[in-house]
Write a protein that holds these residues in place. Sequence first.
Motif, PDB file in Angstrom:
ATOM      1  N   LEU A 193      25.361  13.263   4.853  1.00 44.96           N
ATOM      2  CA  LEU A 193      25.678  11.932   4.309  1.00 44.96           C
ATOM      3  C   LEU A 193      24.754  10.881   4.915  1.00 44.96           C
ATOM      4  O   LEU A 193      24.322  11.003   6.060  1.00 44.96           O
ATOM      5  CB  LEU A 193      27.127  11.560   4.643  1.00 44.96           C
ATOM      6  CG  LEU A 193      28.232  12.371   3.963  1.00 44.96           C
ATOM      7  CD1 LEU A 193      29.565  12.106   4.646  1.00 44.96           C
ATOM      8  CD2 LEU A 193      28.316  12.063   2.476  1.00 44.96           C
ATOM      9  N   CYS A 194      24.449   9.837   4.146  1.00 46.33           N
ATOM     10  CA  CYS A 194      23.731   8.691   4.714  1.00 46.33           C
ATOM     11  C   CYS A 194      24.772   7.761   5.365  1.00 46.33           C
ATOM     12  O   CYS A 194      25.979   8.034   5.324  1.00 46.33           O
ATOM     13  CB  CYS A 194      22.952   7.957   3.628  1.00 46.33           C
ATOM     14  SG  CYS A 194      23.973   7.318   2.286  1.00 46.33           S
ATOM     15  N   GLY A 195      24.321   6.662   5.963  1.00 45.89           N
ATOM     16  CA  GLY A 195      25.245   5.741   6.619  1.00 45.89           C
ATOM     17  C   GLY A 195      26.261   5.154   5.651  1.00 45.89           C
ATOM     18  O   GLY A 195      27.450   5.051   5.945  1.00 45.89           O
ATOM     19  N   CYS A 196      25.785   4.779   4.456  1.00 47.50           N
ATOM     20  CA  CYS A 196      26.677   4.236   3.430  1.00 47.50           C
ATOM     21  C   CYS A 196      27.660   5.314   2.962  1.00 47.50           C
ATOM     22  O   CYS A 196      28.811   5.015   2.645  1.00 47.50           O
ATOM     23  CB  CYS A 196      25.852   3.706   2.253  1.00 47.50           C
ATOM     24  SG  CYS A 196      26.795   2.772   1.043  1.00 47.50           S
ATOM     25  N   GLY A 197      27.206   6.575   2.958  1.00 44.32           N
ATOM     26  CA  GLY A 197      28.085   7.690   2.600  1.00 44.32           C
ATOM     27  C   GLY A 197      29.228   7.841   3.583  1.00 44.32           C
ATOM     28  O   GLY A 197      30.381   8.069   3.199  1.00 44.32           O
ATOM     29  N   VAL A 198      28.938   7.688   4.879  1.00 40.40           N
ATOM     30  CA  VAL A 198      29.995   7.747   5.898  1.00 40.40           C
ATOM     31  C   VAL A 198      30.947   6.552   5.710  1.00 40.40           C
ATOM     32  O   VAL A 198      32.168   6.694   5.811  1.00 40.40           O
ATOM     33  CB  VAL A 198      29.403   7.759   7.330  1.00 40.40           C
ATOM     34  CG1 VAL A 198      30.511   7.761   8.375  1.00 40.40           C
ATOM     35  CG2 VAL A 198      28.499   8.982   7.526  1.00 40.40           C
TER      36      VAL A 198
END
Length: 370
Positions: A193-198
């Motif tokens: 996951l990317c940061g926005c995904g987290v």
Amino acid sequence: MRWNPKSKPNPEKVQTIQSALQVDEIIATLLVQRGIETFEQAKTFFRPTLADLHNPYLMKDMDKAVARIEKAIANNENILVFGDYDVDGTTAVSLVSSYLRSFYPNVATYIPDRYAEGYGISYMGIDYAEDNDISLIIALDCGIKSIDHVNYAKAKNIDFIICDHHRPGDVLPDAVAVLDPKREDCSYPYDELCGCGVGFKLIQALAENRNQTIDDLVEYLDLVATAIAADIVPINGENRVLAKFGLEVINSNPRPGIKALIQNVKKKVLTITDVVFIVAPRINAAGRIKHGNEAVALLTEYDLDQAEQFASEIEQHNSDRKELDKQITKEALLQIEENNEQTRFSTVVYQENWHKGVIGIVASRLVENY
């Protein structure tokens, strides 16, 4: 460019998936090389559904993060949503702050200044929180190694929830919760996951706690797809689901900020590549040339006229960025040529007045040339 072709996969596996899907051997070979060996795996790859998303509570510390946010809301505390100045950081801040504000007003945002504060959690940001009576900071796309910063905040009675996707060090910050699928002790099924995904997994958990469903969160996926595209994370697993449905939102009913950025694009349907090369650089330009706050203002604006004004300013920043990029690249290449006439050893270049927000891009161009 040096190509390293993968060795041919097991022919029996190729034959099995070829028969199951009724596809050409080349397609079957490519799928097996990507770890897709069964009909069900192929179905998930080609036809992802929101039901394929994992339970957010499988992520280590998610229960602690949700409990602390709910406690803050119950006690009427001020919450600060903090993130980096790149696309992943600004979309993550926009995502979490706009979701929280949909039912709770005491939410502020903070993007560090690239020049005055640098990357990640800053002491200036923590001081800002103290000055504004903020007792909880949610850090997105940063913070996994900010041990001293979190201790500094703790001494001021400010709690941290960290949502990051970078690899942790040997010691984790002493935060209330550390959400990072790359933690050694986190058994979350997907760690790309990317940061926005987290950040999305955090609001998914909060939504579940508030009897909302995944359908209530689809409107936020334009931000997540933009971050996935910009951060160049693998588009498989959960990222594939989030990117697919996020692209659908971008093409059908995007938030006013994204609508304002893409309204002059002459394509009927935008692909993930279009997001990489059209949407992402413009959002990034705010943090490179002016301030990441401008990107958050754009992405959280609900009035289209105001969003168009913000987008126009960001478009100008992007034009400035292109000019600086061109000029500095030219100067850097010239410097290398002059240096190589004397030493022929390196491509180290320096100029005191080169713009900090562009030198990373210029460095990439030098790599392409040398």
